[in-house]
Design an enzyme around this catalytic site. Structure first.
Site, PDB file in Angstrom:
ATOM      1  N   ALA A   1     159.824   8.468  50.513  1.00  0.00           N
ATOM      2  CA  ALA A   1     161.112   8.732  49.887  1.00  0.00           C
ATOM      3  C   ALA A   1     161.872   7.450  49.526  1.00  0.00           C
ATOM      4  CB  ALA A   1     161.956   9.582  50.836  1.00  0.00           C
TER       5      ALA A   1
ATOM      6  N   TYR B   1     162.956   9.124  59.674  1.00  0.00           N
ATOM      7  CA  TYR B   1     161.959   8.191  60.206  1.00  0.00           C
ATOM      8  C   TYR B   1     161.818   6.933  59.350  1.00  0.00           C
ATOM      9  CZ  TYR B   1     158.401   7.118  63.616  1.00  0.00           C
ATOM     10  OH  TYR B   1     157.707   6.542  64.642  1.00  0.00           O
TER      11      TYR B   1
ATOM     12  N   CYS C   1     151.153  -2.574  72.847  1.00  0.00           N
ATOM     13  CA  CYS C   1     151.878  -1.643  73.709  1.00  0.00           C
ATOM     14  C   CYS C   1     153.306  -2.154  73.824  1.00  0.00           C
ATOM     15  CB  CYS C   1     151.236  -1.513  75.081  1.00  0.00           C
ATOM     16  SG  CYS C   1     151.330  -2.979  76.101  1.00  0.00           S
TER      17      CYS C   1
HETATM   18  P1  NAD Z   1     152.382   6.602  51.523  1.00  0.00           P
HETATM   19  O1  NAD Z   1     152.861   6.375  50.137  1.00  0.00           O
HETATM   20  O2  NAD Z   1     151.054   6.068  51.942  1.00  0.00           O
HETATM   21  O3  NAD Z   1     152.372   8.183  51.837  1.00  0.00           O
HETATM   22  C1  NAD Z   1     153.385   9.080  51.446  1.00  0.00           C
HETATM   23  C2  NAD Z   1     152.822  10.510  51.400  1.00  0.00           C
HETATM   24  O4  NAD Z   1     153.875  11.394  51.039  1.00  0.00           O
HETATM   25  C3  NAD Z   1     151.705  10.694  50.374  1.00  0.00           C
HETATM   26  O5  NAD Z   1     150.547  11.193  51.003  1.00  0.00           O
HETATM   27  C4  NAD Z   1     152.295  11.676  49.367  1.00  0.00           C
HETATM   28  O6  NAD Z   1     151.327  12.548  48.829  1.00  0.00           O
HETATM   29  C5  NAD Z   1     153.316  12.407  50.198  1.00  0.00           C
HETATM   30  N1  NAD Z   1     154.411  13.022  49.418  1.00  0.00           N
HETATM   31  C6  NAD Z   1     155.174  12.477  48.443  1.00  0.00           C
HETATM   32  N2  NAD Z   1     156.072  13.368  48.008  1.00  0.00           N
HETATM   33  C7  NAD Z   1     155.875  14.507  48.716  1.00  0.00           C
HETATM   34  C8  NAD Z   1     156.484  15.781  48.705  1.00  0.00           C
HETATM   35  N3  NAD Z   1     157.529  16.064  47.899  1.00  0.00           N
HETATM   36  N4  NAD Z   1     156.003  16.727  49.555  1.00  0.00           N
HETATM   37  C9  NAD Z   1     154.955  16.470  50.380  1.00  0.00           C
HETATM   38  N5  NAD Z   1     154.338  15.271  50.411  1.00  0.00           N
HETATM   39  C10 NAD Z   1     154.801  14.295  49.606  1.00  0.00           C
HETATM   40  O7  NAD Z   1     153.540   6.022  52.449  1.00  0.00           O
HETATM   41  P2  NAD Z   1     153.472   5.597  54.014  1.00  0.00           P
HETATM   42  O8  NAD Z   1     152.958   4.210  54.132  1.00  0.00           O
HETATM   43  O9  NAD Z   1     152.830   6.680  54.783  1.00  0.00           O
HETATM   44  O10 NAD Z   1     155.025   5.547  54.365  1.00  0.00           O
HETATM   45  C11 NAD Z   1     155.829   6.715  54.241  1.00  0.00           C
HETATM   46  C12 NAD Z   1     157.318   6.397  54.342  1.00  0.00           C
HETATM   47  O11 NAD Z   1     157.685   6.147  55.675  1.00  0.00           O
HETATM   48  C13 NAD Z   1     157.750   5.174  53.556  1.00  0.00           C
HETATM   49  O12 NAD Z   1     158.982   5.469  52.927  1.00  0.00           O
HETATM   50  C14 NAD Z   1     157.892   4.093  54.588  1.00  0.00           C
HETATM   51  O13 NAD Z   1     158.818   3.093  54.219  1.00  0.00           O
HETATM   52  C15 NAD Z   1     158.367   4.899  55.768  1.00  0.00           C
HETATM   53  N6  NAD Z   1     157.986   4.329  57.063  1.00  0.00           N
HETATM   54  C16 NAD Z   1     158.942   3.940  57.930  1.00  0.00           C
HETATM   55  C17 NAD Z   1     158.566   3.453  59.183  1.00  0.00           C
HETATM   56  C18 NAD Z   1     159.561   3.045  60.177  1.00  0.00           C
HETATM   57  O14 NAD Z   1     160.710   2.907  59.850  1.00  0.00           O
HETATM   58  N7  NAD Z   1     159.130   2.867  61.403  1.00  0.00           N
HETATM   59  C19 NAD Z   1     157.257   3.381  59.545  1.00  0.00           C
HETATM   60  C20 NAD Z   1     156.325   3.811  58.644  1.00  0.00           C
HETATM   61  C21 NAD Z   1     156.701   4.295  57.404  1.00  0.00           C
END
Ligand code: NAD
EC number: 4.2.1.49
Length: 551
Positions: free
Chosen positions: A262, A317, A405
Site C-alpha cells: 500500500a 504493519y 533473534c
Molecule cells: P510485495 O510487493 O512483494 O507484495 C505485496 C503483495 O500484495 C503482492 O503479492 C500483491 O499481489 C498483493 N496485493 C496488492 N494489492 C492487493 C489487493 N488489493 N488485495 C490483495 N492483495 C494485494 O511487497 P512486500 O515486500 O511483501 O511488502 C508489503 C508491504 O509491507 C510494503 O508496503 C512494505 O513497505 C511493508 N512492510 C513493512 C514492514 C515493517 O514495517 N516492518 C515490513 C515488511 C513490509
C-alpha cells in the site's frame, strides 16, 4: 570496464585481507550481492526496491581492492556506495565508515534524490543493503514472528492458539505472515490477488493450504481454531472486497492487519480492475489508478476499523495503508495504531531489537553451535527458545549461514562475548560478524514507523540516530553506517547501523563488550528521555546512567 558478474563471499578460515575486521567487511559486502541473498545482484540491488550494496561496479571493485590492503590502523570512507578515501586512524576505530543516501532537509525528497542518482552522485542504501549486513528473508520472518508474539503476549495470554488472524499481501515480506502466525500456534487467513504469490508461499512452506473460496477459507480456519491447531490458509481475491465481505458475514476474526504494498498506490490493486490488467492500467493512467487504489484502500481500512469496533485487535504493519486511506478522504483511517507503538515499543524500552550474526567460515555447524550458546545463555526466555529451535529446523540459509533473534540491554553483550570466546577456543571454525537491522530501539528516527506516536511527541527528532552512530564509532565497532530513507522513503527517516567482529582476540572482546552494551543502551536512554516508565525501570535496574535523572 567492470560490469555485472556473479559474486559470492569467500568461505573458510584464511583471510585474504590483512586482518579479520577487514575480511569481515569484505565478505559481508560480497555476501550481500550473492544471488542467493540479493534480489537483483546484477544491478547491485540487495532488497527493498532499490537498496544497493555499492553505487556501481567500479565502486564495488575499488572497495574490494581497498579492503584487501587496508591496514589495522586505517579506515575506508564510503559515500553512498563509493569508496572516497582511506584515512589513518587507530586500532579501536572502525575499519569502514559509511554514509548513504543522506540529503539536506529541504532537498530530501524522491525527485531530488533521483536527479542526483541519475547523475551518479548517490545511491539508495535501504537499511542493511548499503551497510552490508542483510541476511535474506530470515530477518523479516523473525521480525514478523516477534510482532505476533507481542500481540499474543499483550492480548491472548502469550499464545495465538485458538485465534484467527486476517491479513492480506503474500509478497516478499508479507509472505512471512502465515508462518509467523503458525509459529505462534495461531490460524491465519491470508488474502492475495496474485495466484503466483499464494503458490510461491506454499512451495516455500511459509503457507499451508489454499482455499477454493472465502467460505472455504473461513471453514478451514474455524475448524483449525476450534482444535487449537496452527494453520495458514491462502485465499485469492482483492482485499478491498474480501475484508469488507468478511466483516459483513460476521466472521470470527480476532486479529487484523495488512501487508499489501500500500505504500506505493501503483502496486495496490483497486477494485474493478482484474489482476491481469493491473500493470497495464497503472502504466496507462498512473494518476487515475492512484485515485482508484486509494479509494479501495479506504474501503479496506474502513472494514479493518469495523473489525476493531467489533472487538478485534487491529494494527497497521508499516505499509502506510492508513495514510493512503486518509488521502482518499476516510476520516477514521488512524483509528487503529501502527505496530511499533502497539507492540514493539515496550521491547524497545528494554533495549531489545533485531540482533543478528553470520558465520564467516560459511559452515552451518558454526551457527548451530551459536544457537546452542543462545539457548544456554537465556534459558528463561521461552519465546526466544521457541524461535531458535524453529529457525534451526525451518530456516533455509541464504549466502553465509546466519541467525537473528531479538535481545535486549544486558543480553547482547553477553551473547557477543560468548561468541568471541568460542572463536578464541577454536570451537567455531572462523570469526563471527555481529550486527543488526537499522530498525532498532535507539538507532532510528522515523515518524511513520519506529518513532510513531512517541510519548513526548519527539517522533521527528533525528539527533538520536546520529548519537547512536557516534557512540558506536567511539566504542569500537568494526563498521558503522548512517543512512536516510530506509523502508519508508526519502524525507521520512534517518537511521544508523553497526557491525562488530568477534575474531577471538582479547581486543575484539573489549570492543564487543562496549559496543553491544552502548548500542542497545541508546534505546534505553532514548525511551527514558521520552518518558517511558519501562525504560526508566530498565535503566535503574540495569545501571544505565541518565544524567537528568541523577543528582
Ligand atoms: P510485495 O510487493 O512483494 O507484495 C505485496 C503483495 O500484495 C503482492 O503479492 C500483491 O499481489 C498483493 N496485493 C496488492 N494489492 C492487493 C489487493 N488489493 N488485495 C490483495 N492483495 C494485494 O511487497 P512486500 O515486500 O511483501 O511488502 C508489503 C508491504 O509491507 C510494503 O508496503 C512494505 O513497505 C511493508 N512492510 C513493512 C514492514 C515493517 O514495517 N516492518 C515490513 C515488511 C513490509
Amino acid at each position: 570496464m567492470s560490469g555485472p558478474r556473479p559474486v559470492r563471499a569467500p568461505r573458510g578460515t584464511e583471510p585474504s585481507a590483512l586482518g579479520w575486521q577487514q575480511e569481515a567487511a569484505l565478505r559481508m559486502l560480497q555476501n550481500n550481492l550473492d544471488p542467493e541473498v540479493a534480489e537483483h545482484p546484477d544491478k547491485l540491488v540487495v532488497y527493498g526496491g532499490t537498496g544497493k550494496a555499492a553505487r556501481d561496479w567500479r565502486s564495488f571493485d575499488a572497495m574490494v581492492r581497498t579492503l584487501r590492503t587496508l591496514k589495522q590502523d586505517e579506515t575506508m570512507l564510503v559515500q553512498s556506495g563509493r569508496p572516497v578515501g582511506v584515512m589513518q586512524t587507530h586500532e579501536w576505530a572502525p575499519r569502514v565508515l559509511i554514509a548513504n543516501s543522506n540529503l539536506v532537509g529541504d532537498w530530501a525528497n524522491w525527485e531530488e534524490f533521483r536527479r542526483l542518482e541519475a547523475l551518479g552522485l548517490t545511491m539508495y542504501g535501504q537499511m542493511t543493503a548499503g551497510s552490508w549486513i542483510y541476511i535474506g528473508t530470515q530477518g523479516i520472518l523473525q521480525g514478523t514472528y516477534e510482532t505476533f508474539a507481542a500481540v499474543a503476549a499483550k492480548k491472548f495470554g502469550g499464545t495465538l492458539a485458538g485465534t484467527i488472524t486476517l491479513t492480506a499481501g503474500l509478497g516478499g515480506m508479507g509472505g512471512a505472515q502465515p508462518l509467523a502466525v503458525t509459529m505462534n500456534d495461531g490460524v491465519a487467513i491470508c488474502i492475495d490477488c496474485d495466484p503466483r504469490a499464494i503458490d510461491r508461499r506454499i512451495e516455500h512452506r511459509y503457507l499451508d493450504v489454499k482455499a477454493d473460496s472465502l467460505d472455504h477459507a473461513l471453514q478451514l480456519a474455524t475448524e483449525a481454531r476450534d482444535r487449537r491447531k496452527p494453520l495458514s490458509v491462502g485465499v485469492l481475491g482483492n482485499a478491498a472486497e474480501l475484508v469488507p465481505q468478511l466483516l459483513a458475514m460476521g466472521a470470527p476474526i480476532d486479529i487484523v492487519t495488512d501487508q499489501t504494498s500500500a505504500h506505493d498506490p501503483l502496486a495496490y490493486l483497486p477494485t474493478g480492475i482484474a489482476f491481469e490488467d493491473m500493470a497495464d492500467a497503472a502504466a496507462k493512467d498512473p494518476a487515475g489508478f492512484t485515485t482508484r487504489a486509494r479509494e479501495s484502500m479506504a474501503r479496506h481500512v474502513e472494514a479493518m476499523v469495523g473489525f476493531q469496533d467489533a472487538g478485534a485487535e487491529v494494527f497497521d504493519y508499516g505499509n502506510s495503508i492508513r495514510g493512503e486511506a486518509q488521502l482518499a478522504g476516510y476520516d477514521r483511517a488512524f483509528a487503529f495504531p501502527g505496530f511499533v507503538p502497539a507492540y514493539i515499543r515496550p521491547l524497545f524500552c528494554e533495549g531489545k531489537g533485531p540482533f543478528r550474526w553470520a558465520a564467516l567460515s560459511g559452515d552451518p555447524a558454526d551457527i548451530a553451535k551459536t544457537d546452542k550458546a543462545i539457548l544456554d545463555l537465556f534459558p528463561e526466555n521461552e519465546s526466544l527458545a521457541r524461535w531458535i529451535k524453529m529457525a534451526g529446523e525451518r530456516v533455509h540459509f541464504q549466502g553465509l549461514p546466519a541467525r537473528i533473534c531479538w535481545l535486549g540491554y544486558g543480553e547482547r553483550d553477553k551473547a557477543g562475548e560468548r561468541f568471541n570466546d568460542m572463536v578464541a577456543s577454536g570451537e567455531l571454525a572462523a570469526p563471527i560478524v555481529i550486527g543488526r537491522d537499522h530498525l532498532d530501539c535507539g538507532s532510528v528516527a522515523s515518524p511513520y514507523r519506529e518513532t510513531e506516536a512517541m510519548l513526548d511527541g519527539s517522533d521527528a527528532i533525528a539527533d538520536w540516530p546520529l548519537l547512536n552512530a557516534m557512540v558506536n564509532v567511539a566504542s569500537g565497532a568494526s563498521w558503522v553506517s548512517l543512512h536516510h530513507g530506509g523502508g519508508v522513503g526519502m524525507g521520512r527517516s534517518i537511521h544508523a547501523g553497526q557491525v562488530t567482529v568477534a575474531d577471538g582476540t582479547p581486543l575484539a572482546g573489549e570492543k564487543i563488550r562496549r559496543v553491544l552494551t552502548n548500542d542497545p543502551g541508546m534505546g534505553v536512554i532514548r525511551h527514558v528521555d521520552a518518558g517511558y516508565d519501562i525504560a526508566e525501570s530498565v535503566a535503574s535496574e540495569r545501571g544505565v546512567r541518565v544524567p537528568m535523572r541523577e543528582g
